[in-house]
Enzyme design. Sequence first.
Site, PDB file in Angstrom:
ATOM      1  N   ASP A   8       0.814  -1.225   0.000  1.00  0.00           N
ATOM      2  CA  ASP A   8       0.000   0.000   0.000  1.00  0.00           C
ATOM      3  C   ASP A   8       0.844   1.270   0.000  1.00  0.00           C
ATOM      4  OD1 ASP A   8       0.897  -0.509   2.608  1.00  0.00           O
ATOM      5  OD2 ASP A   8      -1.082  -1.069   3.330  1.00  0.00           O
ATOM      6  N   ASN A  54      -7.556  -2.784  14.302  1.00  0.00           N
ATOM      7  CA  ASN A  54      -8.940  -3.026  13.873  1.00  0.00           C
ATOM      8  C   ASN A  54      -9.049  -4.248  12.954  1.00  0.00           C
ATOM      9  OD1 ASN A  54      -7.846  -2.128  11.489  1.00  0.00           O
ATOM     10  ND2 ASN A  54      -9.237  -0.401  11.208  1.00  0.00           N
ATOM     11  N   HIS A  84      -7.270  -4.760  10.108  1.00  0.00           N
ATOM     12  CA  HIS A  84      -6.961  -4.585   8.681  1.00  0.00           C
ATOM     13  C   HIS A  84      -5.672  -5.302   8.301  1.00  0.00           C
ATOM     14  CE1 HIS A  84      -4.761  -0.466   9.450  1.00  0.00           C
ATOM     15  NE2 HIS A  84      -3.877  -1.434   9.429  1.00  0.00           N
ATOM     16  N   GLU A 101      -9.768  -2.293   5.165  1.00  0.00           N
ATOM     17  CA  GLU A 101     -10.355  -1.922   6.445  1.00  0.00           C
ATOM     18  C   GLU A 101     -11.628  -2.731   6.717  1.00  0.00           C
ATOM     19  OE1 GLU A 101      -8.487  -0.163   8.307  1.00  0.00           O
ATOM     20  OE2 GLU A 101      -8.445   1.960   7.801  1.00  0.00           O
TER      21      GLU A 101
HETATM   22  C1  F6R Z   1       1.320  -1.304   6.141  1.00  0.00           C
HETATM   23  C2  F6R Z   1       0.147  -2.148   6.286  1.00  0.00           C
HETATM   24  C3  F6R Z   1      -0.637  -2.173   7.550  1.00  0.00           C
HETATM   25  C4  F6R Z   1       0.238  -2.449   8.777  1.00  0.00           C
HETATM   26  C5  F6R Z   1      -0.619  -2.439  10.046  1.00  0.00           C
HETATM   27  C6  F6R Z   1       0.210  -2.630  11.304  1.00  0.00           C
HETATM   28  O1  F6R Z   1       1.926  -1.504   4.884  1.00  0.00           O
HETATM   29  O2  F6R Z   1      -0.209  -2.770   5.339  1.00  0.00           O
HETATM   30  O3  F6R Z   1      -1.626  -3.170   7.439  1.00  0.00           O
HETATM   31  O4  F6R Z   1       0.870  -3.679   8.641  1.00  0.00           O
HETATM   32  O5  F6R Z   1      -1.322  -1.229  10.144  1.00  0.00           O
HETATM   33  O6  F6R Z   1       1.015  -1.506  11.503  1.00  0.00           O
HETATM   34  P1  F6R Z   1       2.119  -1.490  12.654  1.00  0.00           P
HETATM   35  O7  F6R Z   1       3.090  -2.554  12.280  1.00  0.00           O
HETATM   36  O8  F6R Z   1       2.733  -0.114  12.558  1.00  0.00           O
HETATM   37  O9  F6R Z   1       1.413  -1.768  13.918  1.00  0.00           O
END
Ligand code: F6R
Length: 241
Positions: free
Chosen positions: A66, A134, A136, A141
């Site tokens: 992403d 959450n 995702h 989401e």
């Molecule tokens: C980022 C992504 C998100 C993160 C997730 C966890 O490329 O795809 O799904 O993996 O938000 O983020 P952290 O590791 O910062 O808790």
Amino acid sequence: MNIRVFRTPSDAGIYAASMLERVITSSERPVIGLATGETVIPVYDALVNFVRCGLNVSHVTTINLDEYVGLAPDHPQSYHQFMNQYLFSRIGVRMQSTHLPNGVAPDLVAECERYNEVIRNHPIDMQVLGIGVNGHIGFNEPAHTLITGTHVVNLTPETIAMNARFFSRKDDVPRQAITMGIQSILQAKQIMLLAFGEHKADIIYRALKDGIRTDVPASILQLHKDVTVILDRQSAARLGL
Ligand code: F6R
């Protein structure tokens, strides 16, 4: 699902990097799907150490999950910059073999189609995933329906609040992102899902032990036949292992 629980994120990162090494050394043209965020930093640190100890990654293609809409690749908070800082600039991967969505493409629909084509042309051998509090994965989401291919997503207030820690002004936090879709993630031959810390314990329980629900997007990984979940003791606390 194969669940592995480690004492620290850095122990877990070494295990994850050795799984990546296996993929990288067992294929002529390995394709690795990559994530950004705090969770993957120990994985990239360990992989950089492996490269310093002789692992060749010059033949690897990478495809990131992403990018924020509105942030140019040279913006300090863009995922392009994250990847350069934590991985690409530290190893010998060829920049033309690294792929991320372009968050400032003039036509975002065309950009999503271009990215789907990149994924079609490079089937992913191993996808690295973090998980949002959450549920995702990528920026898929919680929603009534999950979208299969690359798409523009409105980030939830919860995700925006979590992302705010990386921006100096709250108003600068992007409200939208381009993300790889659920089907593209599930088409990876192997998946590793990582989570560290107490704040991930509840969502890890819901993703792995409850039913499959679109309001916990990571729960769909229960349908994949080759997922390794890599946790520390805190994030595994509710699993009763
Ligand atoms: C980022 C992504 C998100 C993160 C997730 C966890 O490329 O795809 O799904 O993996 O938000 O983020 P952290 O590791 O910062 O808790």
